[in-house]
Design an enzyme around this catalytic site. Sequence first.
Site, mmCIF file in Angstrom:
data_model
loop_
_atom_site.group_PDB
_atom_site.id
_atom_site.type_symbol
_atom_site.label_atom_id
_atom_site.label_comp_id
_atom_site.label_asym_id
_atom_site.label_seq_id
_atom_site.Cartn_x
_atom_site.Cartn_y
_atom_site.Cartn_z
ATOM 1 N N LYS A 1 0.815 -1.215 0.000
ATOM 2 C CA LYS A 1 0.000 0.000 0.000
ATOM 3 C C LYS A 1 0.851 1.269 0.000
ATOM 4 O O LYS A 1 0.403 2.327 -0.415
ATOM 5 C CB LYS A 1 -0.970 -0.019 1.178
ATOM 6 C CG LYS A 1 -2.010 -1.123 1.007
ATOM 7 C CD LYS A 1 -3.120 -1.054 2.015
ATOM 8 C CE LYS A 1 -4.248 -2.009 1.661
ATOM 9 N NZ LYS A 1 -3.897 -3.429 1.965
HETATM 10 C C1 LIG Z 1 -4.516 -4.541 1.346
HETATM 11 C C2 LIG Z 1 -3.735 -5.783 1.219
HETATM 12 C C3 LIG Z 1 -4.113 -6.800 0.315
HETATM 13 C C4 LIG Z 1 -5.375 -6.727 -0.515
HETATM 14 O O1 LIG Z 1 -5.325 -5.735 -1.517
HETATM 15 P P1 LIG Z 1 -6.694 -5.242 -2.218
HETATM 16 O O2 LIG Z 1 -6.282 -4.120 -3.106
HETATM 17 O O3 LIG Z 1 -7.578 -4.775 -1.084
HETATM 18 O O4 LIG Z 1 -7.275 -6.389 -2.945
HETATM 19 C C5 LIG Z 1 -3.289 -7.910 0.204
HETATM 20 N N1 LIG Z 1 -2.166 -8.039 0.955
HETATM 21 C C6 LIG Z 1 -1.788 -7.091 1.838
HETATM 22 C C7 LIG Z 1 -0.551 -7.306 2.648
HETATM 23 C C8 LIG Z 1 -2.537 -5.924 1.998
HETATM 24 O O5 LIG Z 1 -2.151 -4.990 2.883
#
Ligand SMILES: *Cc1c(COP(=O)(O)O)cnc(C)c1O
Length: 455
Positions: free
Chosen positions: A111
């Site tokens: 993220k």
């Molecule tokens: C947020 C997250 C996901 C999922 O991503 P999306 O865009 O919500 O599908 C997967 N792995 C980790 C470590 C995350 O923080």
Amino acid sequence: MKYISTRSSAKEFNFNEVFIKGLADDGGLYVPKSLKKYSTEELLKLKNLNYNELSTEIIHLFLADFISREELSSLIKKSYSTFREKDVVKISSLGKLKLLELFHGPTLAFKDVAMQFIGNLYEYYLTKNDKKINIVVATSGDTGAAAIDAIKGKSNLNIFVLHPNNRISSVQRKIMTTVEEKNVFNIAIDGNFDDCQNIVKQMFSDLEFSKSINMSGVNSINWARIIAQAVYYFYSYFKLDKETVSFSVPTGNFGDVFAGYLSKKMGLPINKLIVATNENDILHRAISKGDYISREVKETLSPSMDIQLASNFERLIYYINNSDSEITADIMKKIKQNSYQIEKNNLDIIQKDFLSESCNEEETLNIIKKNYEENNIILDPHTAVGVGAANKLSINDCVVLSTAHPCKFPDATNNAISKHENLPNELQHVLNKDENFQVLNNNTEEVKNFVKSKV
Ligand SMILES: *Cc1c(COP(=O)(O)O)cnc(C)c1O
């Protein structure tokens, strides 16, 4: 570039509205009115760019009327200077698979890639227009940390992050609560993640309140996050140097994998996008057999994927229905009543681009164990789900998105192999620093009063 809502095509929006508002007034998500499609020759020209240059090329297509190319280029450079990896992301091998390591940013999860960028984009827009906003966001751990790091110390904005008290890992909590900047406020809610999310939703829908504090959100429906995530699909395709590439994506809210779909629509030769889910498998049931009925959320080893209704799925529904906003709005009503079954013709269209698989808790632990024994690599539980899905489907030239650093989830790796990774040196300090957060009841008025007293 002009944007419209997935639920009505009558009104057009500019990027600034799309970016600051996140969600359209009709409840729909913003999508571009039309998309650029790269030819093979044009793709070839992008091939040898470094990560920052490639980001500038791709992102600029979507916000040319918002920021000049030169300013965007330096904003991107600044955003990614916080990463521990020179080229932002890194591709490594795991047996026959490739891992796209997306966790080299300041808070150890993918993220950061989008959030570092949008933190600077906010600051650019707000200082230029002399505006102030307050960001309020609920987190199950990763989103809040990434958002805080991206926004701490920035001019003209505050951030309030709600996390469920005692329900996130202590590493996750400390990364958020040891930040000292005055524009960061951590709130621990006596409740679960859904409670936190409901409070934020209620705050947004109280228009008098949300307008009075210029409230904004940074959740994964924000289009600016999606476009920043599309970049690493292009980057990996070029690095692999194959005719086509497939991607396995650990999925919760369908934001990350949607960025892959967007890249494919823009002409990137992607074979299949694999939607990898944990036991919260609504998207696997939907994509494999059309069953989009939500059930209770289960707590799993991969908490950032513990989601039932994936917000960004609405964008896919819009595209598979030939960008028809009336049909999309109808389907969203059905989803709200929890009665949506994907029709056969639509399912055929989805399955041209997507495959899906789900891994249960035991499988996830076994994957961590097997890869440690065979490859001496410790996978975090989210990445393990992506690897498990790719293994079950055994597709050639497959890149698994590695979405978190294993040190962030020591309980899962301890459980699988009685070992955990240490935090990188840059983050060791959070372990001993004083934490700062306010515990509040699961009560929207109480949270509103707290926020008001701080802005
Ligand atoms: C947020 C997250 C996901 C999922 O991503 P999306 O865009 O919500 O599908 C997967 N792995 C980790 C470590 C995350 O923080």
